[in-house]
Design a protein around this motif. Structure first.
Motif, PDB file in Angstrom:
ATOM      1  N   ARG A  55       0.861  -1.191   0.000  1.00 60.02           N
ATOM      2  CA  ARG A  55       0.000   0.000   0.000  1.00 60.02           C
ATOM      3  C   ARG A  55       0.895   1.239   0.000  1.00 60.02           C
ATOM      4  NH1 ARG A  55      -5.345   1.250   3.728  1.00 60.02           N
ATOM      5  NH2 ARG A  55      -5.856   3.238   2.729  1.00 60.02           N
ATOM      6  N   PRO A  56       1.137   1.828  -1.153  1.00 55.21           N
ATOM      7  CA  PRO A  56       2.016   3.001  -1.229  1.00 55.21           C
ATOM      8  C   PRO A  56       1.495   4.145  -0.369  1.00 55.21           C
ATOM      9  CG  PRO A  56       1.554   2.107  -3.408  1.00 55.21           C
ATOM     10  CD  PRO A  56       0.626   1.429  -2.468  1.00 55.21           C
ATOM     11  N   SER A  57       2.439   4.953   0.133  1.00 50.63           N
ATOM     12  CA  SER A  57       2.082   6.058   1.020  1.00 50.63           C
ATOM     13  C   SER A  57       1.482   7.241   0.273  1.00 50.63           C
ATOM     14  CB  SER A  57       3.317   6.528   1.785  1.00 50.63           C
ATOM     15  OG  SER A  57       4.291   7.049   0.885  1.00 50.63           O
ATOM     16  N   ALA A  58       1.657   7.283  -1.045  1.00 48.71           N
ATOM     17  CA  ALA A  58       1.164   8.411  -1.839  1.00 48.71           C
ATOM     18  C   ALA A  58       1.256   8.045  -3.306  1.00 48.71           C
ATOM     19  CB  ALA A  58       1.985   9.670  -1.563  1.00 48.71           C
ATOM     20  N   LEU A  59       0.696   8.912  -4.146  1.00 41.64           N
ATOM     21  CA  LEU A  59       0.818   8.794  -5.601  1.00 41.64           C
ATOM     22  C   LEU A  59       1.317  10.123  -6.146  1.00 41.64           C
ATOM     23  CD1 LEU A  59       0.301   7.329  -8.352  1.00 41.64           C
ATOM     24  CD2 LEU A  59      -1.996   8.357  -8.308  1.00 41.64           C
ATOM     25  N   VAL A  60       2.402  10.073  -6.931  1.00 47.68           N
ATOM     26  CA  VAL A  60       2.909  11.251  -7.623  1.00 47.68           C
ATOM     27  C   VAL A  60       2.708  11.051  -9.119  1.00 47.68           C
ATOM     28  CG1 VAL A  60       4.926  12.658  -8.167  1.00 47.68           C
ATOM     29  CG2 VAL A  60       4.609  11.780  -5.843  1.00 47.68           C
ATOM     30  N   VAL A  61       2.040  11.988  -9.765  1.00 48.28           N
ATOM     31  CA  VAL A  61       1.895  12.010 -11.220  1.00 48.28           C
ATOM     32  C   VAL A  61       3.032  12.874 -11.765  1.00 48.28           C
ATOM     33  CG1 VAL A  61       0.397  12.592 -13.163  1.00 48.28           C
ATOM     34  CG2 VAL A  61      -0.601  11.793 -10.997  1.00 48.28           C
ATOM     35  N   ASN A  62       3.844  12.321 -12.656  1.00 49.01           N
ATOM     36  CA  ASN A  62       5.040  13.000 -13.159  1.00 49.01           C
ATOM     37  C   ASN A  62       4.895  13.178 -14.671  1.00 49.01           C
ATOM     38  OD1 ASN A  62       7.610  13.960 -13.689  1.00 49.01           O
ATOM     39  ND2 ASN A  62       8.662  12.419 -12.438  1.00 49.01           N
ATOM     40  N   LEU A  63       4.752  14.428 -15.130  1.00 46.91           N
ATOM     41  CA  LEU A  63       4.378  14.730 -16.508  1.00 46.91           C
ATOM     42  C   LEU A  63       5.570  15.187 -17.343  1.00 46.91           C
ATOM     43  CD1 LEU A  63       1.099  16.697 -15.707  1.00 46.91           C
ATOM     44  CD2 LEU A  63       1.308  14.281 -16.344  1.00 46.91           C
ATOM     45  N   HIS A  64       5.713  14.596 -18.518  1.00 45.23           N
ATOM     46  CA  HIS A  64       6.842  14.873 -19.400  1.00 45.23           C
ATOM     47  C   HIS A  64       6.696  16.184 -20.162  1.00 45.23           C
ATOM     48  CE1 HIS A  64       4.571  13.949 -23.085  1.00 45.23           C
ATOM     49  NE2 HIS A  64       4.092  12.872 -22.480  1.00 45.23           N
ATOM     50  N   GLN A 112      -7.106  19.887 -30.760  1.00 44.59           N
ATOM     51  CA  GLN A 112      -8.076  18.820 -30.965  1.00 44.59           C
ATOM     52  C   GLN A 112      -9.069  18.712 -29.811  1.00 44.59           C
ATOM     53  OE1 GLN A 112      -5.706  15.276 -31.567  1.00 44.59           O
ATOM     54  NE2 GLN A 112      -5.362  15.736 -33.732  1.00 44.59           N
ATOM     55  N   ARG A 113      -8.951  19.609 -28.854  1.00 46.11           N
ATOM     56  CA  ARG A 113      -9.827  19.644 -27.675  1.00 46.11           C
ATOM     57  C   ARG A 113      -9.784  18.330 -26.877  1.00 46.11           C
ATOM     58  NH1 ARG A 113     -12.722  24.225 -27.742  1.00 46.11           N
ATOM     59  NH2 ARG A 113     -13.006  25.300 -29.737  1.00 46.11           N
ATOM     60  N   VAL A 114      -8.595  17.782 -26.762  1.00 51.01           N
ATOM     61  CA  VAL A 114      -8.397  16.609 -25.915  1.00 51.01           C
ATOM     62  C   VAL A 114      -8.621  17.003 -24.465  1.00 51.01           C
ATOM     63  CG1 VAL A 114      -6.677  14.943 -25.089  1.00 51.01           C
ATOM     64  CG2 VAL A 114      -6.809  15.514 -27.528  1.00 51.01           C
ATOM     65  N   ASP A 115      -9.286  16.159 -23.718  1.00 49.49           N
ATOM     66  CA  ASP A 115      -9.568  16.437 -22.306  1.00 49.49           C
ATOM     67  C   ASP A 115      -8.488  15.787 -21.445  1.00 49.49           C
ATOM     68  OD1 ASP A 115     -10.613  16.984 -19.835  1.00 49.49           O
ATOM     69  OD2 ASP A 115     -12.362  15.662 -20.032  1.00 49.49           O
ATOM     70  N   ASP A 116      -7.326  16.434 -21.356  1.00 47.95           N
ATOM     71  CA  ASP A 116      -6.259  15.868 -20.540  1.00 47.95           C
ATOM     72  C   ASP A 116      -6.519  16.038 -19.050  1.00 47.95           C
ATOM     73  OD1 ASP A 116      -4.531  14.549 -22.252  1.00 47.95           O
ATOM     74  OD2 ASP A 116      -3.442  16.373 -22.790  1.00 47.95           O
ATOM     75  N   VAL A 117      -7.246  17.072 -18.666  1.00 50.18           N
ATOM     76  CA  VAL A 117      -7.635  17.183 -17.257  1.00 50.18           C
ATOM     77  C   VAL A 117      -8.493  15.980 -16.883  1.00 50.18           C
ATOM     78  CG1 VAL A 117      -8.982  18.504 -15.580  1.00 50.18           C
ATOM     79  CG2 VAL A 117      -7.460  19.701 -17.165  1.00 50.18           C
ATOM     80  N   GLY A 118      -9.436  15.624 -17.751  1.00 53.29           N
ATOM     81  CA  GLY A 118     -10.282  14.470 -17.502  1.00 53.29           C
ATOM     82  C   GLY A 118      -9.508  13.166 -17.501  1.00 53.29           C
ATOM     83  N   PHE A 119      -8.591  13.005 -18.478  1.00 57.24           N
ATOM     84  CA  PHE A 119      -7.787  11.779 -18.555  1.00 57.24           C
ATOM     85  C   PHE A 119      -6.948  11.589 -17.298  1.00 57.24           C
ATOM     86  CE2 PHE A 119      -3.284  10.621 -19.754  1.00 57.24           C
ATOM     87  CZ  PHE A 119      -3.443   9.265 -19.525  1.00 57.24           C
ATOM     88  N   LEU A 120      -6.217  12.623 -16.903  1.00 64.28           N
ATOM     89  CA  LEU A 120      -5.325  12.485 -15.754  1.00 64.28           C
ATOM     90  C   LEU A 120      -6.115  12.315 -14.460  1.00 64.28           C
ATOM     91  CD1 LEU A 120      -2.734  15.142 -16.914  1.00 64.28           C
ATOM     92  CD2 LEU A 120      -2.369  12.671 -16.797  1.00 64.28           C
ATOM     93  N   SER A 121      -7.271  12.947 -14.372  1.00 59.36           N
ATOM     94  CA  SER A 121      -8.123  12.764 -13.195  1.00 59.36           C
ATOM     95  C   SER A 121      -8.655  11.341 -13.127  1.00 59.36           C
ATOM     96  CB  SER A 121      -9.281  13.765 -13.228  1.00 59.36           C
ATOM     97  OG  SER A 121      -8.813  15.100 -13.216  1.00 59.36           O
ATOM     98  N   ALA A 122      -9.058  10.797 -14.285  1.00 64.85           N
ATOM     99  CA  ALA A 122      -9.551   9.421 -14.324  1.00 64.85           C
ATOM    100  C   ALA A 122      -8.441   8.437 -13.981  1.00 64.85           C
ATOM    101  CB  ALA A 122     -10.132   9.116 -15.700  1.00 64.85           C
ATOM    102  N   LEU A 123      -7.248   8.694 -14.470  1.00 68.99           N
ATOM    103  CA  LEU A 123      -6.109   7.832 -14.159  1.00 68.99           C
ATOM    104  C   LEU A 123      -5.836   7.827 -12.658  1.00 68.99           C
ATOM    105  CD1 LEU A 123      -3.656   6.100 -14.951  1.00 68.99           C
ATOM    106  CD2 LEU A 123      -2.413   8.220 -15.432  1.00 68.99           C
ATOM    107  N   VAL A 124      -5.845   9.011 -12.054  1.00 68.01           N
ATOM    108  CA  VAL A 124      -5.638   9.094 -10.613  1.00 68.01           C
ATOM    109  C   VAL A 124      -6.728   8.336  -9.866  1.00 68.01           C
ATOM    110  CG1 VAL A 124      -5.745  10.682  -8.644  1.00 68.01           C
ATOM    111  CG2 VAL A 124      -4.293  11.209 -10.601  1.00 68.01           C
ATOM    112  N   GLY A 125      -7.965   8.515 -10.279  1.00 68.54           N
ATOM    113  CA  GLY A 125      -9.059   7.819  -9.616  1.00 68.54           C
ATOM    114  C   GLY A 125      -8.890   6.318  -9.664  1.00 68.54           C
TER     115      GLY A 125
END
Length: 303
Positions: A55-64, A112-125
């Protein structure tokens, strides 16, 4: 399906320029990536969970940065080693067309109106549920275009991300930022950045031109949003690179948050602590390691 990374831990001698292709002294490592469908497209990412950690202590999203990918960001920032040392999980998502829809309109996914806020939020969830991570222990960092995207996530999804650590990136001048709650911020920027101007204004990247906020303006905006007291300044000295860092800390801010600004004097478009790269992106600093320092900041500013 979650796929654990098998990338080597070694850093690559490369620095990324926002809007430029990856500049590397060695090829980026090959790593398998997990994926899931979002918005009608298969979105990929690489997840690293330290061996033996249930059970990791946290999640870090690291963006290129633009022109790179998650594997290159992992190699540049050596964040796997930091995760192993401290027992948290780190995920390296891949942007469409090697970039992000960060709101500036200067990338293919933006146009192209990609929803990256939605994608990254869904990934985190998904990862928070699968890994059993406490909701208040989710953080995001990124370099260049990844930093622009990280700031946008903090603006749009303050409910999801407790703290953000952008490196060499701010926010598009026309991108709204009205977070739903205070967010802790650890901003790093070189004063001589040749790609993302320290003082803001026009910039040209891989996807085109945009107008961006200056680093001091971005930091002042976060201080205002978080209701911070006046900052306290100190200096970090580097060895060998000829740069030093002026660090400005505002704390405690609202809800126990903090805003820290690290200005790398004479620094370019780099990730502090990573190997020095080609002259086109400017000098870096070893006065601090942006990966270890951002994690220490995150660890102290969960909810």
């Amino acid at each position: 399906m979650l796929t654990l990374s098998t990338r080597p831990r070694a850093r690559i001698a490369t620095l990324l320029a926002c809007g430029l292709t990856l500049l590397a002294a060695a090829p980026a490592p090959v790593a398998s990536a997990a994926s899931f469908d979002f918005g009608g497209a298969a979105r990929t990412y690489v997840l690293h969970v330290p061996a033996g950690v249930e059970r990791p202590s946290a999640l870090v999203v690291n963006l290129h940065a633009a022109g790179a990918n998650g594997g290159a960001q992992a190699a540049l920032t050596h964040y796997d080693a930091v995760a192993d040392a401290h027992g948290f999980a780190v995920v390296y998502p891949d942007g469409i067309d090697a970039s992000w829809a960060d709101g500036r309109g200067a990338s293919v996914p933006d146009r192209q109106r990609v929803d990256d806020v939605g994608f990254l939020s869904a990934l985190v969830g998904r990862l928070v549920t699968d890994l059993g991570i406490a909701p208040g222990r989710v953080f995001v960092t990124g370099l260049s275009a990844g930093a622009f995207m990280a700031n946008r996530l903090a603006c749009d999804r303050a409910d999801l991300f407790a703290a953000v650590a952008p490196v060499a990136g701010t926010l598009g001048a026309g991108v709204p930022c009205n977070p739903s709650r205070p967010v802790s911020v650890f901003e790093t920027h070189g004063s001589a950045d040749p790609i993302v101007p320290y003082g803001g204004g026009g910039m040209t990247g891989r996807g085109g031109t945009s107008t961006v906020l200056g680093a001091p303006t971005m930091v002042d905006r976060w201080r205002q949003v978080d209701g911070c007291p006046p900052p306290v300044d100190d200096t970090l000295f580097a060895v060998g690179y000829g740069t030093q860092v002026q660090r400005s800390t505002s704390a405690p801010c609202a809800a126990g948050t903090a805003v820290v600004f690290s200005r790398v004097d004479g620094g370019g478009h780099t990730w502090p602590g990573a190997p020095a790269g080609p002259g086109s992106v400017g000098p870096t600093t070893n006065a601090f390691d942006a990966s270890e320092a951002s994690w220490q900041f995150f660890d102290s500013h969960g909810r």
